[in-house]
Design a protein around this motif. Structure first.
Motif, mmCIF file in Angstrom:
data_model
loop_
_atom_site.group_PDB
_atom_site.id
_atom_site.type_symbol
_atom_site.label_atom_id
_atom_site.label_comp_id
_atom_site.label_asym_id
_atom_site.label_seq_id
_atom_site.Cartn_x
_atom_site.Cartn_y
_atom_site.Cartn_z
ATOM 1 N N PHE A 67 36.574 10.384 36.181
ATOM 2 C CA PHE A 67 37.797 10.897 36.775
ATOM 3 C C PHE A 67 37.424 12.002 37.754
ATOM 4 N N ALA A 68 37.903 11.887 38.978
ATOM 5 C CA ALA A 68 37.646 12.905 39.989
ATOM 6 C C ALA A 68 38.609 14.069 39.795
ATOM 7 N N VAL A 69 38.098 15.286 39.986
ATOM 8 C CA VAL A 69 38.883 16.502 39.800
ATOM 9 C C VAL A 69 39.013 17.230 41.129
ATOM 10 N N GLY A 70 40.235 17.637 41.461
ATOM 11 C CA GLY A 70 40.459 18.391 42.681
ATOM 12 C C GLY A 70 41.161 17.550 43.731
ATOM 13 N N PRO A 71 41.240 18.056 44.957
ATOM 14 C CA PRO A 71 41.926 17.331 46.029
ATOM 15 C C PRO A 71 41.329 15.944 46.245
ATOM 16 N N ALA A 72 42.177 14.991 46.568
ATOM 17 C CA ALA A 72 41.730 13.610 46.734
ATOM 18 C C ALA A 72 40.654 13.467 47.809
ATOM 19 N N ASP A 73 40.755 14.260 48.875
ATOM 20 C CA ASP A 73 39.804 14.137 49.977
ATOM 21 C C ASP A 73 38.576 15.013 49.804
ATOM 22 N N ALA A 74 38.567 15.851 48.769
ATOM 23 C CA ALA A 74 37.421 16.735 48.549
ATOM 24 C C ALA A 74 37.293 17.089 47.070
ATOM 25 N N PRO A 75 36.965 16.115 46.211
ATOM 26 C CA PRO A 75 36.830 16.404 44.780
ATOM 27 C C PRO A 75 35.740 17.435 44.521
ATOM 28 N N VAL A 76 35.964 18.271 43.535
ATOM 29 C CA VAL A 76 35.011 19.340 43.239
ATOM 30 C C VAL A 76 34.195 19.059 41.986
ATOM 31 N N ALA A 77 34.603 18.068 41.196
ATOM 32 C CA ALA A 77 33.910 17.783 39.950
ATOM 33 C C ALA A 77 34.350 16.422 39.426
ATOM 34 N N HIS A 78 33.698 15.982 38.347
ATOM 35 C CA HIS A 78 34.105 14.757 37.675
ATOM 36 C C HIS A 78 34.129 14.990 36.163
ATOM 37 N N LEU A 79 35.155 14.461 35.530
ATOM 38 C CA LEU A 79 35.200 14.374 34.076
ATOM 39 C C LEU A 79 34.719 12.976 33.706
ATOM 40 N N VAL A 80 33.881 12.891 32.694
ATOM 41 C CA VAL A 80 33.249 11.629 32.337
ATOM 42 C C VAL A 80 33.620 11.280 30.898
ATOM 43 N N ASP A 81 34.399 10.218 30.756
ATOM 44 C CA ASP A 81 34.878 9.774 29.449
ATOM 45 C C ASP A 81 33.894 8.751 28.896
ATOM 46 N N LEU A 82 33.123 9.165 27.890
ATOM 47 C CA LEU A 82 32.106 8.298 27.312
ATOM 48 C C LEU A 82 32.716 7.370 26.254
#
Length: 216
Positions: A67-82
């Protein structure tokens, strides 16, 4: 950072290590037994109802969701669902695939900043939870444990569950675990522990890595 988490969206599903995205943004992974409430916790942390989906057959989902975190055009991080773990009905081949995928991801992913480990507060530190900690230990990166479904416990039971978990984590610290090991009570239903969990996520995502420091 919580307001950024509220700007989360599905990014990609990965079934093999070779398919991991070549994204530079920091990642935080979420792991837990199939019945620990992982998807529900991710949804409540991101203030969304259907960001992460729980499988109708627990333990059958054997892939990694980003899952991308932050603005759609400039994500700042990712959450990773294992993938969730711990269901006896899962075939042996699927278990082997899960074990290889998770252990290699946890130990080799440079972008990974920390692990959110979810445990049912009524049954913390199962054998498989301990295995996750042992897989992750060589990285020296932090683990923050969410003791989920704490609303199902009395006040004293909650205190006892947290103390027992902290004691169990201290054993790894005493054995030489280099990363931070912390735990908290959490309830998606009652929204218990949201602020504390958000604080950990924020701190991990904005903290510089050793490589950042070396090149500064």
């Amino acid at each position: 950072m919580s307001f950024l988490l509220h700007q989360s969206r599905f990014f990609i599903t990965v079934n093999h290590l070779r398919d991991l995205p070549a994204t530079p943004q920091p990642e935080i992974a979420f792991a837990g037994r199939s019945n620990a409430g992982k998807s529900t916790a991710i949804n409540i942390l991101c203030n969304q109802k259907q960001l992460a989906f729980a499988s109708k057959t627990p333990g059958r989902t054997q892939h990694i969701n980003y899952f991308a975190v932050g603005p759609a055009d400039a994500p700042v991080a990712h959450l990773v669902d294992l993938p969730g773990y711990g269901y006896a009905e899962v075939p042996g081949a699927a278990k082997a695939h899960w074990q290889a995928l998770l252990s290699m991801y946890l130990q080799s992913r440079a972008q990974l900043r920390g692990l959110i480990l979810m445990m049912d507060s009524r049954r913390p530190l199962t054998e498989l939870d301990r295995l996750m900690i042992e897989w992750f230990a060589p990285t020296g990166k932090p683990i923050h444990t969410l003791l989920t479904k704490s609303d199902k416990l009395t006040r004293q039971e909650s205190v006892n569950a947290l103390r027992a978990t902290q004691k169990g984590l201290a054993e790894y610290r005493d054995a030489g675990y280099q990363g931070e090991l912390t735990a908290q009570l959490f309830s998606a239903l009652k929204r218990v522990g949201l602020d504390e969990a958000h604080e950990h996520l924020e701190r991990w995502l904005v903290a510089p890595t050793p490589d950042d420091v070396a090149t500064a």
